[in-house]
Design an enzyme around this catalytic site. Structure first.
Site, short mmCIF file in Angstrom:
data_model
loop_
_atom_site.label_atom_id
_atom_site.label_comp_id
_atom_site.label_asym_id
_atom_site.label_seq_id
_atom_site.Cartn_x
_atom_site.Cartn_y
_atom_site.Cartn_z
N LEU A 12 -2.91 5.39 -71.43
CA LEU A 12 -2.28 4.12 -71.80
C LEU A 12 -0.77 4.30 -71.77
CD1 LEU A 12 -4.50 3.08 -74.86
CD2 LEU A 12 -4.94 2.76 -72.42
N ARG A 48 1.98 -2.13 -67.69
CA ARG A 48 2.39 -3.53 -67.75
C ARG A 48 2.78 -4.06 -66.37
NH1 ARG A 48 6.84 -3.88 -72.40
NH2 ARG A 48 7.44 -1.93 -71.40
N ARG A 49 3.34 -3.17 -65.51
CA ARG A 49 3.80 -3.60 -64.19
C ARG A 49 3.02 -2.84 -63.11
NH1 ARG A 49 8.40 -2.87 -67.22
NH2 ARG A 49 8.83 -0.87 -66.22
N VAL A 134 5.92 14.17 -83.28
CA VAL A 134 7.03 14.76 -84.04
C VAL A 134 7.61 15.95 -83.28
CG1 VAL A 134 7.74 15.84 -86.20
CG2 VAL A 134 5.96 14.08 -86.22
N ILE A 138 7.86 20.97 -79.53
CA ILE A 138 7.80 22.02 -80.55
C ILE A 138 6.44 21.99 -81.25
CG2 ILE A 138 8.85 22.94 -82.63
CD1 ILE A 138 11.39 21.40 -81.89
N GLY A 189 22.42 9.71 -71.00
CA GLY A 189 21.00 9.37 -71.10
C GLY A 189 20.33 9.86 -72.36
N ASP A 203 13.71 6.45 -86.53
CA ASP A 203 12.88 7.41 -85.80
C ASP A 203 12.60 8.64 -86.66
OD1 ASP A 203 11.96 8.56 -82.97
OD2 ASP A 203 13.21 10.08 -83.91
N LYS A 207 8.94 10.23 -88.57
CA LYS A 207 8.52 11.62 -88.44
C LYS A 207 8.44 12.30 -89.81
CE LYS A 207 10.57 11.84 -83.84
NZ LYS A 207 11.70 12.33 -83.02
N GLY A 306 12.06 13.94 -74.30
CA GLY A 306 12.04 14.08 -72.85
C GLY A 306 10.62 14.05 -72.30
#
Length: 430
Positions: A12, A48-49, A134, A138, A189, A203, A207, A306
């Protein structure tokens, strides 16, 4: 012996993380099969696209009907990397109801509705794994709920957001202001176009809720976590921190009370000594410091975000869940037997660094000291600089409750000689 019938996986979301999950599943298919004991097959990808070109993914697998995909009945594992509350919550629940286990990276949903999702997984005899929720790559969730299951964890202290750590590290190393450092993080970025979730601590708070629940065997929700962002941190704060032999980090802190009867969970910027292991965590990296009775002090360090790092954590969970599936078993579920109350922020005890703008005239220091004494907050050090009728007063306290400090600051603001409270920073890690 290798089972020939493949385990079927529904994916998903196929963004930065999802596309990496699909790529690794394809390029490492033989190794994954050997590690699991059966092949794994990507049976469908909900997006979605659908018109977007997705390299390495058979277009015939792509669908916009995620609900139909998770309800197929032949799906063994659903990997959810779409994020958000809905439709992720409904899709995960439907997956359990139709016989699939779930691997998720959805920190917001787990922090808000983790208990209900665990209950649904248990009701249907399925797994819910979420290592990637989280600290990215790691390994942290599994060590806390498996490797340290026989120990008593007392404190979890960590940098769990790479964007904020990059910004604060840049401010520390170059003397840049907050906006300048944020602009660089955006250009590189590391920061989203709207960085609110990161820089305001949302965020990290999600966590922290997950970590507190696992570490202390109690239910902690996002609403239980005190949250304070880092947008007010200034270059002057960093100069003061350096004078104390400290730096500044946005920390997620989960800890037991001294009597063990309650826990606290909080996210806020704090000064930490340069000698503390977390002080040396640079750039967009994450690190989490765990303190327990038997194991002592442990630190987990690595890339916290990432596509590839997060996909690594997702695939680790996928292997574990598929192994459980083959063995007709499930892994660890929710452990909330302790049911410890989550105390309010006012009961947290720590040290404080307070910077005041005051009138440069005799008696100011005595007035300020009296206010601290009246509220039961002991002063450790005071530094004063003055010029042309204006002065700055920096006070570092001994340990005191957050409620006592709040009362002190409120009273200080009422003094005629105090022009303003420039900053308040907690001091941790000592």
């Amino acid at each position: 012996m290798m089972r020939t019938r493949p385990l079927k996986v529904a994916l998903l979301g196929c963004g930065v993380v999802g596309s990496e999950v699909a790529r690794i599943m394809t390029t490492h298919a033989d190794d994954l099969a050997q590690r699991i004991g059966a092949p794994v097959e990507l049976a469908g990808v909900a997006v979605r696209r659908p018109s977007k070109v997705r390299e390495g993914i058979d277009p015939a697998l792509v669908t916009t009907d995620a609900t139909a995909l998770v309800k197929r009945g032949d799906i063994d594992v659903v990997v959810e990397v779409i994020g958000g509350i809905e439709p992720a919550r409904s899709l995960i629940t439907a997956a359990f109801e139709h016989g699939a286990s779930v691997v998720s990276a959805n920190k917001a949903l787990l922090a808000q509705d983790g208990a209900a999702l665990h209950a649904a997984a248990e009701e249907h005899g399925r797994d819910l794994y979420y290592e990637a929720a989280v600290a990215g790559a790691i390994p942290l969730i599994r060590p806390l709920r498996e490797s340290l299951a026989g120990d008593k964890v007392n404190r979890v202290l960590g940098i769990v957001n790479g964007t904020t750590n990059f910004i604060l590290d840049k401010m520390d190393s170059t003397g840049a202001g907050y906006q300048e450092a944020l602009d660089e993080a955006t250009a590189l970025g590391y920061a989203e176009a709207d960085p609110t979730a990161d820089v305001e601590g949302f965020d990290a708070a999600a966590k922290a809720a997950i970590l507190a629940g696992i570490a202390f065997h109690t239910r902690a929700r996002l609403d239980d976590v005190y949250r304070e962002g880092m947008t007010e941190v200034t270059a002057a704060d960093f100069r003061s921190a350096k004078e104390m032999g400290c730096t500044i980090k946005l920390l997620a802190i989960c800890e037991r009370s001294k009597d063990g009867a309650s826990v606290t969970a909080r996210v806020h910027p704090a000064m930490i000594p340069l000698t503390h292991p977390l002080a040396s965590v640079r750039g967009a990296y994450n690190a989490v410091f765990v303190e327990s009775d038997a194991a002592g002090q442990l630190m987990f360090y690595g890339p916290g975000a990432g596509g590839a790092p997060t996909a690594s954590a997702v695939l680790g969970d996928l292997v574990a869940v598929c192994r459980n599936r083959l063995n007709g078993a499930t892994g660890p579920g929710e452990s909330a037997y302790a049911a410890l109350p989550v105390s309010p922020m006012g009961e947290v005890v720590t040290r404080y660094h307070i910077s005041l703008d005051v009138a440069d005239k005799p008696g100011v220091l005595a007035q300020v000291a009296t206010v601290f004494a009246e509220h039961g907050v002991s002063i450790d050090t005071v530094r004063q600089q003055g010029k042309d009728g204006e002065a700055s007063l920096v006070v570092v306290t001994h340990r005191a409750s957050d409620a006592s400090l709040s009362g002190t600051v409120e009273a200080l603001r009422k003094l005629d000689t105090v022009r303003g409270v420039a900053s308040i920073m907690r001091v941790e890690g000592e």
